[in-house]
Enzyme design. Structure first.
Site, PDB file in Angstrom:
ATOM      1  N   ARG A  37       0.819  -1.254  -0.083  1.00 30.13           N
ATOM      2  CA  ARG A  37      -0.065  -0.016   0.152  1.00 30.13           C
ATOM      3  C   ARG A  37       0.800   1.374   0.038  1.00 30.13           C
ATOM      4  NH1 ARG A  37      -4.738  -1.052  -0.418  1.00 30.13           N
ATOM      5  NH2 ARG A  37      -5.223   1.433   0.087  1.00 30.13           N
ATOM      6  N   HIS A  67       7.786  -6.472  -7.450  1.00 27.31           N
ATOM      7  CA  HIS A  67       6.648  -5.748  -7.597  1.00 27.31           C
ATOM      8  C   HIS A  67       6.607  -4.403  -7.182  1.00 27.31           C
ATOM      9  CE1 HIS A  67       2.621  -5.085  -8.768  1.00 27.31           C
ATOM     10  NE2 HIS A  67       2.264  -6.202  -9.347  1.00 27.31           N
ATOM     11  N   TYR A  70       1.016  -1.534  -5.268  1.00 25.68           N
ATOM     12  CA  TYR A  70      -0.166  -1.273  -6.281  1.00 25.68           C
ATOM     13  C   TYR A  70      -0.459  -0.090  -6.068  1.00 25.68           C
ATOM     14  CZ  TYR A  70      -2.419  -3.940  -2.647  1.00 25.68           C
ATOM     15  OH  TYR A  70      -2.904  -4.264  -1.268  1.00 25.68           O
ATOM     16  N   HIS A 107       2.113  -1.605 -12.165  1.00 25.63           N
ATOM     17  CA  HIS A 107       1.162  -1.370 -12.839  1.00 25.63           C
ATOM     18  C   HIS A 107       1.316   0.304 -13.381  1.00 25.63           C
ATOM     19  CE1 HIS A 107      -1.269  -4.101  -9.836  1.00 25.63           C
ATOM     20  NE2 HIS A 107      -0.325  -4.736 -10.658  1.00 25.63           N
ATOM     21  N   GLU A 142       2.980  -4.228 -16.683  1.00 20.95           N
ATOM     22  CA  GLU A 142       1.948  -5.216 -16.441  1.00 20.95           C
ATOM     23  C   GLU A 142       0.737  -4.789 -17.237  1.00 20.95           C
ATOM     24  OE1 GLU A 142       1.454  -6.528 -12.519  1.00 20.95           O
ATOM     25  OE2 GLU A 142      -0.329  -8.147 -13.032  1.00 20.95           O
ATOM     26  N   ASP A 176      -0.312 -10.771 -17.391  1.00 17.08           N
ATOM     27  CA  ASP A 176      -0.967 -11.236 -16.262  1.00 17.08           C
ATOM     28  C   ASP A 176      -2.222 -11.857 -16.863  1.00 17.08           C
ATOM     29  OD1 ASP A 176      -3.237 -11.611 -14.139  1.00 17.08           O
ATOM     30  OD2 ASP A 176      -1.654 -10.433 -13.051  1.00 17.08           O
ATOM     31  N   HIS A 179      -5.711 -10.632 -15.789  1.00 17.51           N
ATOM     32  CA  HIS A 179      -6.256  -9.308 -16.334  1.00 17.51           C
ATOM     33  C   HIS A 179      -6.448  -9.455 -17.749  1.00 17.51           C
ATOM     34  CE1 HIS A 179      -3.226  -7.477 -12.902  1.00 17.51           C
ATOM     35  NE2 HIS A 179      -4.336  -8.123 -12.499  1.00 17.51           N
ATOM     36  N   HIS A 211       2.581 -13.688 -15.057  1.00 18.03           N
ATOM     37  CA  HIS A 211       1.552 -13.893 -14.115  1.00 18.03           C
ATOM     38  C   HIS A 211       0.572 -14.895 -14.159  1.00 18.03           C
ATOM     39  CE1 HIS A 211       2.631  -9.910 -11.878  1.00 18.03           C
ATOM     40  NE2 HIS A 211       3.551 -10.710 -11.623  1.00 18.03           N
ATOM     41  N   ASP A 224     -10.362  -7.810 -12.403  1.00 17.02           N
ATOM     42  CA  ASP A 224      -9.438  -8.127 -11.651  1.00 17.02           C
ATOM     43  C   ASP A 224      -9.626  -8.746 -10.362  1.00 17.02           C
ATOM     44  OD1 ASP A 224      -6.785  -8.283 -10.949  1.00 17.02           O
ATOM     45  OD2 ASP A 224      -6.473  -5.951 -10.865  1.00 17.02           O
ATOM     46  N   HIS A 226      -8.512 -12.368  -8.689  1.00 16.20           N
ATOM     47  CA  HIS A 226      -7.593 -13.774  -8.971  1.00 16.20           C
ATOM     48  C   HIS A 226      -8.247 -14.878  -8.695  1.00 16.20           C
ATOM     49  CE1 HIS A 226      -3.697 -11.135  -9.282  1.00 16.20           C
ATOM     50  NE2 HIS A 226      -4.630 -10.581  -9.964  1.00 16.20           N
ATOM     51  N   GLU A 256      -0.202 -15.675  -8.559  1.00 12.88           N
ATOM     52  CA  GLU A 256      -0.676 -14.636  -7.656  1.00 12.88           C
ATOM     53  C   GLU A 256      -2.022 -14.788  -7.348  1.00 12.88           C
ATOM     54  OE1 GLU A 256      -0.263 -11.462 -10.480  1.00 12.88           O
ATOM     55  OE2 GLU A 256       1.248 -10.400  -9.299  1.00 12.88           O
TER      56      GLU A 256
HETATM   57 ZN    ZN Z   1      -4.326  -8.653 -10.289  1.00 17.08          ZN
HETATM   58 FE    FE Z   2      -0.202  -9.519 -11.809  1.00 14.46          FE
HETATM   59 FE    FE Z   3       0.316  -6.720 -10.321  1.00 11.32          FE
END
Ligand code: ZN
Ligand code: FE
Ligand code: FE
Length: 277
Positions: A37, A67, A70, A107, A142, A176, A179, A211, A224, A226, A256
């Protein structure tokens, strides 16, 4: 040999992640560079990193994937938010040099009403200030689901960013599966066509990581969420085709999926068993 791993918590350091990866049958892993975060990164533990590098060499880890948080939005409208994103990326890339030659995924961001074109130039500007000469990390964009005003749910948008940056040769794309299926690329029934389109627009040589996530939602839902491998709308067969596809086989794959370590171990062994050596 299939290069596969999953997202691991970085709270106990690099060596711990390496050992955890090996314990679940992985030979790579993904981790957040800091709290997902956002916020300040912990100081680097150079002893831990040295121990990890030796361990990774001994276990033949080809490459690992960092990564970005996000919440990082390189094309935020609000100046302070954008500045924070730019500083975070520059700091992350500088820290990555402690483990040279790996990959860093982020992202692209959300344009929040400014439009894709403005977003693309802000993202490219962010990359140009963050990527310093001599750095060894490959920076990956991504592919996104297209939730809200997310940039990067179309291959063309990623291409626009790559065309705009100073050093596109130091960059790549992380695909991904959840995604792009959510974004409207039918990798379940038309994998061949989607890869052809990727190749035509971005070039398959730009594809550097995958991913692997099933999706809780139907095709083109822009959601989105998963799902575990084989339990979502993509289905196990899709993943078996992906890991064995001649154009994708050599790439590193990262799960993920909503799992703890035992669940990841199961998915990795299932995929390893479905891989044609
Ligand atoms: Zn995602
Ligand atoms: Fe991803
Ligand atoms: Fe991601």
């Amino acid at each position: 040999m299939l290069t596969i791993g999953c997202h691991l918590s970085s709270s106990k350091g690099f060596l711990h992640m390496g050992e955890e990866a090996v314990s679940i049958g992985a030979n790579t892993f993904q981790f957040f560079t800091r709290n997902p975060r956002g916020g300040k990164a912990k100081p680097l533990d150079l002893r831990d990193i040295a121990a990890y590098r030796e361990y990774a060499m001994g276990h033949g880890f080809p490459v690992i994937l960092a990564h970005a948080p996000y919440t990082l939005n390189a094309c935020a409208k609000e100046g302070r938010t954008r500045e924070f994103a730019w500083e975070t990326m520059a700091d992350d890339l500088q820290r990555m040099e402690a483990v040279p030659g790996q990959m860093y995924n982020f992202h692209p961001g959300s344009h929040v009403g400014q439009g894709v074109e403005t977003a693309v130039s802000l993202i490219a500007e962010c990359l140009d200030q963050a990527m310093k000469p001599g750095q060894t990390t490959t920076v990956l964009l991504e592919t996104m689901a297209g939730k809200g005003s997310e940039v990067g749910s179309r291959f063309e948008e990623l291409k626009a960013i790559l065309e705009r940056v100073r050093e596109p040769e130091r960059m790549g794309v992380c695909l991904d599966t959840c995604h792009i299926y959510d974004a409207g690329y039918d990798i379940k029934d038309r994998l061949e066509e989607v890869l052809e389109e990727f190749d035509r627009i971005l070039g398959l040589s730009r594809l550097r990581a995958i991913h692997l996530n099933d999706s809780k939602n139907p095709f083109a839902s822009h959601k989105d969420r998963h799902e575990k491998i084989g339990q979502g709308s993509l289905g196990l067969e899709t993943f078996i085709r992906i890991i064995n596809h001649p154009a994708l086989r050599g790439l590193p794959f990262f799960l993920e999926t909503p799992n703890e370590l035992p669940g990841y171990a199961q998915e990795i062994s299932l995929l390893r068993a479905s891989y044609r050596e």
